[in-house]
Every structure is written in structure tokens, then in C-alpha cells.
Design an enzyme around this catalytic site. Structure first.
Site, PDB file in Angstrom:
ATOM      1  N   ARG A 268      -3.560   4.100  -4.343  1.00 11.46           N
ATOM      2  CA  ARG A 268      -4.858   4.543  -3.977  1.00 11.46           C
ATOM      3  C   ARG A 268      -5.042   5.795  -3.662  1.00 11.46           C
ATOM      4  O   ARG A 268      -6.064   6.106  -2.574  1.00 11.46           O
ATOM      5  CB  ARG A 268      -5.337   3.493  -2.674  1.00 11.46           C
ATOM      6  CG  ARG A 268      -5.704   1.945  -3.070  1.00 11.46           C
ATOM      7  CD  ARG A 268      -5.773   1.211  -2.251  1.00 11.46           C
ATOM      8  NE  ARG A 268      -5.827  -0.317  -2.178  1.00 11.46           N
ATOM      9  CZ  ARG A 268      -6.906  -0.975  -2.557  1.00 11.46           C
ATOM     10  NH1 ARG A 268      -8.130  -0.484  -2.119  1.00 11.46           N
ATOM     11  NH2 ARG A 268      -6.764  -2.109  -2.898  1.00 11.46           N
TER      12      ARG A 268
ATOM     13  N   GLU B 288     -14.191   8.818  17.773  1.00  4.92           N
ATOM     14  CA  GLU B 288     -13.615   8.935  16.472  1.00  4.92           C
ATOM     15  C   GLU B 288     -13.248   7.498  15.884  1.00  4.92           C
ATOM     16  O   GLU B 288     -13.895   6.509  16.304  1.00  4.92           O
ATOM     17  CB  GLU B 288     -12.290   9.829  16.434  1.00  4.92           C
ATOM     18  CG  GLU B 288     -11.322   9.057  17.580  1.00  4.92           C
ATOM     19  CD  GLU B 288     -10.446   7.879  17.080  1.00  4.92           C
ATOM     20  OE1 GLU B 288     -10.598   6.893  17.501  1.00  4.92           O
ATOM     21  OE2 GLU B 288      -9.500   8.249  16.370  1.00  4.92           O
TER      22      GLU B 288
ATOM     23  N   GLY C 130      -6.738  12.053   8.510  1.00  6.26           N
ATOM     24  CA  GLY C 130      -7.647  10.675   7.800  1.00  6.26           C
ATOM     25  C   GLY C 130      -7.623  11.073   6.405  1.00  6.26           C
ATOM     26  O   GLY C 130      -7.441   9.897   5.571  1.00  6.26           O
TER      27      GLY C 130
ATOM     28  N   GLU D 123     -10.192   5.516  14.726  1.00  6.59           N
ATOM     29  CA  GLU D 123      -8.832   4.993  14.470  1.00  6.59           C
ATOM     30  C   GLU D 123      -7.896   4.879  15.408  1.00  6.59           C
ATOM     31  O   GLU D 123      -6.929   4.008  15.294  1.00  6.59           O
ATOM     32  CB  GLU D 123      -8.364   5.972  13.389  1.00  6.59           C
ATOM     33  CG  GLU D 123      -8.735   6.142  11.777  1.00  6.59           C
ATOM     34  CD  GLU D 123      -9.983   7.183  11.868  1.00  6.59           C
ATOM     35  OE1 GLU D 123     -10.254   8.041  12.607  1.00  6.59           O
ATOM     36  OE2 GLU D 123     -10.813   7.017  10.889  1.00  6.59           O
TER      37      GLU D 123
ATOM     38  N   SER E 200     -10.481  14.672  13.563  1.00  6.33           N
ATOM     39  CA  SER E 200     -11.790  15.197  14.070  1.00  6.33           C
ATOM     40  C   SER E 200     -12.330  14.124  15.110  1.00  6.33           C
ATOM     41  O   SER E 200     -12.172  12.752  14.768  1.00  6.33           O
ATOM     42  CB  SER E 200     -12.301  15.773  13.202  1.00  6.33           C
ATOM     43  OG  SER E 200     -13.097  14.796  12.424  1.00  6.33           O
TER      44      SER E 200
ATOM     45  N   HIS F 162       0.689  -1.397  -0.006  1.00  2.00           N
ATOM     46  CA  HIS F 162       0.050  -0.006   0.006  1.00  2.00           C
ATOM     47  C   HIS F 162       0.827   1.435   0.063  1.00  2.00           C
ATOM     48  O   HIS F 162       0.301   2.110  -0.026  1.00  2.00           O
ATOM     49  CB  HIS F 162      -0.962   0.015   1.211  1.00  2.00           C
ATOM     50  CG  HIS F 162      -1.870  -1.235   1.195  1.00  2.00           C
ATOM     51  ND1 HIS F 162      -1.303  -2.381   2.119  1.00  2.00           N
ATOM     52  CD2 HIS F 162      -2.802  -1.610   0.754  1.00  2.00           C
ATOM     53  CE1 HIS F 162      -2.307  -3.521   1.743  1.00  2.00           C
ATOM     54  NE2 HIS F 162      -3.275  -2.846   1.192  1.00  2.00           N
TER      55      HIS F 162
ATOM     56  N   ARG G 111     -13.649  25.467  12.240  1.00  2.00           N
ATOM     57  CA  ARG G 111     -12.603  24.245  11.962  1.00  2.00           C
ATOM     58  C   ARG G 111     -11.338  24.620  11.621  1.00  2.00           C
ATOM     59  O   ARG G 111     -10.238  24.108  12.315  1.00  2.00           O
ATOM     60  CB  ARG G 111     -13.175  23.512  10.769  1.00  2.00           C
ATOM     61  CG  ARG G 111     -14.248  22.373  11.347  1.00  2.00           C
ATOM     62  CD  ARG G 111     -14.432  21.210  10.294  1.00  2.00           C
ATOM     63  NE  ARG G 111     -14.843  21.815   9.008  1.00  2.00           N
ATOM     64  CZ  ARG G 111     -16.253  21.970   8.724  1.00  2.00           C
ATOM     65  NH1 ARG G 111     -17.060  21.644   9.636  1.00  2.00           N
ATOM     66  NH2 ARG G 111     -16.736  22.422   7.453  1.00  2.00           N
TER      67      ARG G 111
ATOM     68  N   ARG H 109      -5.904  16.370   3.047  1.00  2.00           N
ATOM     69  CA  ARG H 109      -5.581  17.136   3.939  1.00  2.00           C
ATOM     70  C   ARG H 109      -4.033  16.993   4.236  1.00  2.00           C
ATOM     71  O   ARG H 109      -3.334  17.917   4.649  1.00  2.00           O
ATOM     72  CB  ARG H 109      -6.172  16.470   5.378  1.00  2.00           C
ATOM     73  CG  ARG H 109      -6.012  17.402   6.667  1.00  2.00           C
ATOM     74  CD  ARG H 109      -6.240  18.767   6.444  1.00  2.00           C
ATOM     75  NE  ARG H 109      -7.491  19.342   6.461  1.00  2.00           N
ATOM     76  CZ  ARG H 109      -8.195  19.608   7.104  1.00  2.00           C
ATOM     77  NH1 ARG H 109      -7.919  19.561   8.634  1.00  2.00           N
ATOM     78  NH2 ARG H 109      -9.452  20.294   7.097  1.00  2.00           N
TER      79      ARG H 109
ATOM     80  N   ARG I 196      -1.290  10.960  15.034  1.00  2.00           N
ATOM     81  CA  ARG I 196      -2.814  11.213  14.133  1.00  2.00           C
ATOM     82  C   ARG I 196      -3.359  12.311  14.598  1.00  2.00           C
ATOM     83  O   ARG I 196      -3.186  12.727  15.764  1.00  2.00           O
ATOM     84  CB  ARG I 196      -3.595  10.067  14.596  1.00  2.00           C
ATOM     85  CG  ARG I 196      -5.212  10.294  14.358  1.00  2.00           C
ATOM     86  CD  ARG I 196      -6.013   9.069  14.343  1.00  2.00           C
ATOM     87  NE  ARG I 196      -7.565   9.501  14.694  1.00  2.00           N
ATOM     88  CZ  ARG I 196      -8.307  10.196  13.780  1.00  2.00           C
ATOM     89  NH1 ARG I 196      -7.857  10.595  12.583  1.00  2.00           N
ATOM     90  NH2 ARG I 196      -9.441  10.437  14.027  1.00  2.00           N
TER      91      ARG I 196
ATOM     92  N   ASP J 233     -18.076  18.065  16.138  1.00  2.00           N
ATOM     93  CA  ASP J 233     -19.311  18.078  16.346  1.00  2.00           C
ATOM     94  C   ASP J 233     -19.688  17.388  17.653  1.00  2.00           C
ATOM     95  O   ASP J 233     -18.837  16.844  18.157  1.00  2.00           O
ATOM     96  CB  ASP J 233     -20.206  17.120  15.163  1.00  2.00           C
ATOM     97  CG  ASP J 233     -19.618  15.893  15.111  1.00  2.00           C
ATOM     98  OD1 ASP J 233     -18.494  15.598  14.353  1.00  2.00           O
ATOM     99  OD2 ASP J 233     -19.897  14.852  15.785  1.00  2.00           O
TER     100      ASP J 233
HETATM  101  N1  HPA Z   1     -18.288   9.620  15.289  1.00  2.00           N
HETATM  102  C1  HPA Z   1     -17.062   9.040  14.745  1.00  2.00           C
HETATM  103  N2  HPA Z   1     -16.306   9.603  14.060  1.00  2.00           N
HETATM  104  C2  HPA Z   1     -16.294  11.125  14.220  1.00  2.00           C
HETATM  105  C3  HPA Z   1     -17.415  11.762  14.866  1.00  2.00           C
HETATM  106  C4  HPA Z   1     -18.367  11.114  15.397  1.00  2.00           C
HETATM  107  O1  HPA Z   1     -19.547  11.612  15.806  1.00  2.00           O
HETATM  108  N3  HPA Z   1     -17.074  13.164  14.261  1.00  2.00           N
HETATM  109  C5  HPA Z   1     -15.826  13.304  13.815  1.00  2.00           C
HETATM  110  N4  HPA Z   1     -15.283  11.892  13.714  1.00  2.00           N
END
Ligand code: HPA
Length: 235
Positions: free
Chosen positions: A46, A182, A23, A184, A93, A6, A220, A27, A90, A207
Site C-alpha cells: 500500500r 492530532e 504519518g 494518532e 504535526s 500490511h 516547518r 516523509r 511517532r 497550525d
Molecule cells: N487537527 C488534527 N490534526 C492535525 C491538525 C489539526 O488541526 N494539525 C495538524 N494535524
């Protein structure tokens, strides 16, 4: 053993010992072009773009991880086991699940609980607690303090499911003091532990499952800049 399936790099030393992993591969491209001097692209398999450049004279790589534990599991495994990578930071978000965790906050995952079965491969006679590197954690907290950037540190949840059939299931993790969700960190922490390397996860809250707020593009950007300032110093 290189190139790996990969990552199409056939020489050691092209990838730095420290890799920042957002991720989103675009970015990674943006970070390389915005923050690194003389960035050179090393991977496009990929479209999972990876770059190496320098930041204040330090050699740093940045590469996308994709979404979810299987994806970061693959990329971080190859980096740690075949390309001599020692540190993975890492940057991502997360969704807040505590009332006092607000959108734009920066969260550092001290530990990562998970809904995934990833740890079963190690055949442990119990459950495993995926944990950030203390060395990176201590350094990250010192940097944040010096820059007067507030951070919250605690347990996060690496979930395998974004669209859960039981939409309120997060409340049970919240009762256990988990700060945010999250997808990962747990796989990354396990791969790093198994390889004898260091990993940490620095997140911005995009969020809130509690308040149903989401960040605007402008908000953000500010929290992203703070997260980057910590991560680049740390690398
Ligand atoms: N769930 C999973 N991963 C996320 C979320 C979430 O609400 N917000 C940002 N990454």
C-alpha cells in the site's frame, strides 16, 4: 505469523527494535535517505514505505503510519506484536489549541485524550488514559535540555475528525488544558501498553486553531529538524 497483511517482511531482525513513525510514507523515505546510513527498504505494501538503517551506529527503522487511529492502529500492532518492535516514536504535526502554544513549538504528548472508541475493545470497567512511556519521555526531555531545544509536554487530543461539523468543539478540550490536536497518538499508546512496549509522540505545531496561523514551508523545516534531532538521539 509473518509476513503480516500490511507489512511484507518474512524474517525477524529486518525491522529494528525502535521504529520512527511519521504519518506520511514519503516523509519516512526522506528521513531514511537524509538521516540513516545504508537504508534498506523493507515494506512497500500500500505504498506504506518502511526502511531500516543505522544512525551513529544504532540500528533504526522508519516507517509511515498513515493518518488516523485505524491506520496507525494496524501498523503499530503488527510491528509490536509480530516483528519484535519494542519502541515506537511517532513524529508528526499537530494543531495548537492553547494561546501559549505557538506554531513551530515542539510538543510531547504525555497523555492522549481521544474522541475515538478504540479503547472499547479492552472492555475496561471505566475510561482508559493513554500515556506515553516514562522511560522514553525522561530520555527525550534530557536530550531536549542538552540540545537547548524547548519542548512543551502535556495532554494532546487524538481526534477522529479533521473537518468537524462543529468547528469550535476544540474549545471544550482547550478548557481541559489539552495542548494540541492530532489524530494518532491514543491508538499508538494503547497498542504499546497492551503489548508491554514503549511509545511516545513528538510533534511540531503546524497550525493554530487559536490564531489561525499556519507554518510556512521554511518554518516547518526548522521545527522538523529540531524534532528529528530529538527523535534520532532517542531511538
Ligand atoms: N487537527 C488534527 N490534526 C492535525 C491538525 C489539526 O488541526 N494539525 C495538524 N494535524
Amino acid at each position: 505469523m509473518i509476513p503480516t497483511p500490511h507489512i511484507n517482511v518474512s524474517e525477524q531482525g529486518i525491522i529494528a527494535e525502535t521504529v520512527l513513525m511519521p504519518g506520511d510514507p514519503l516523509r519516512a523515505k526522506f528521513i531514511a535517505e537524509t538521516y540513516l546510513e545504508n537504508p534498506v527498504q523493507f515494506n512497500s505494501v500500500r505504498n506504506m514505505f518502511g526502511y531500516t538503517g543505522t544512525y551513529k551506529g544504532k540500528k533504526i527503522s522508519v516507517m509511515g503510519s498513515g493518518m488516523g487511529m485505524p491506520s496507525i492502529g494496524i501498523y503499530s500492532y503488527e510491528l509490536l506484536n509480530f516483528y519484535g518492535v519494542k519502541n515506537i516514536i511517532r513524529i508528526g504535526s499537530c494543531g495548537a489549541i492553547q494561546e501559549d502554544v505557538k506554531i513551530r513549538d515542539i510538543i510531547i504528548g504525555m497523555s492522549a485524550s481521544t474522541t475515538s472508541n478504540y479503547a472499547s475493545q479492552y472492555n475496561l470497567p471505566g475510561t482508559y488514559a493513554p500515556t506515553a512511556s516514562w522511560t522514553l519521555m525522561k530520555k527525550a526531555l534530557d536530550i531536549a535540555e542538552n540540545k537547548a531545544i524547548p519542548v512543551k509536554v502535556g495532554n494532546i487530543l487524538s481526534s477522529d475528525i479533521f473537518y468537524d461539523d462543529e468547528p469550535d468543539v476544540w474549545k471544550r478540550w482547550a478548557r481541559m488544558g489539552v495542548l494540541a490536536i492530532e489524530m494518532e497518538a491514543a491508538a499508538l499508546y494503547m497498542n504499546a501498553a497492551r503489548a508491554g512496549a514503549n511509545a511516545i509522540c513528538i510533534l511540531t505545531v503546524s497550525d493554530s486553531l487559536v490564531s489561525h496561523e499556519a507554518t510556512s514551508a521554511e518554518e516547518r523545516q526548522t521545527s522538523f529538524t529540531n524534532m528529528m534531532e530529538i527523535s534520532l538521539e532517542l531511538a
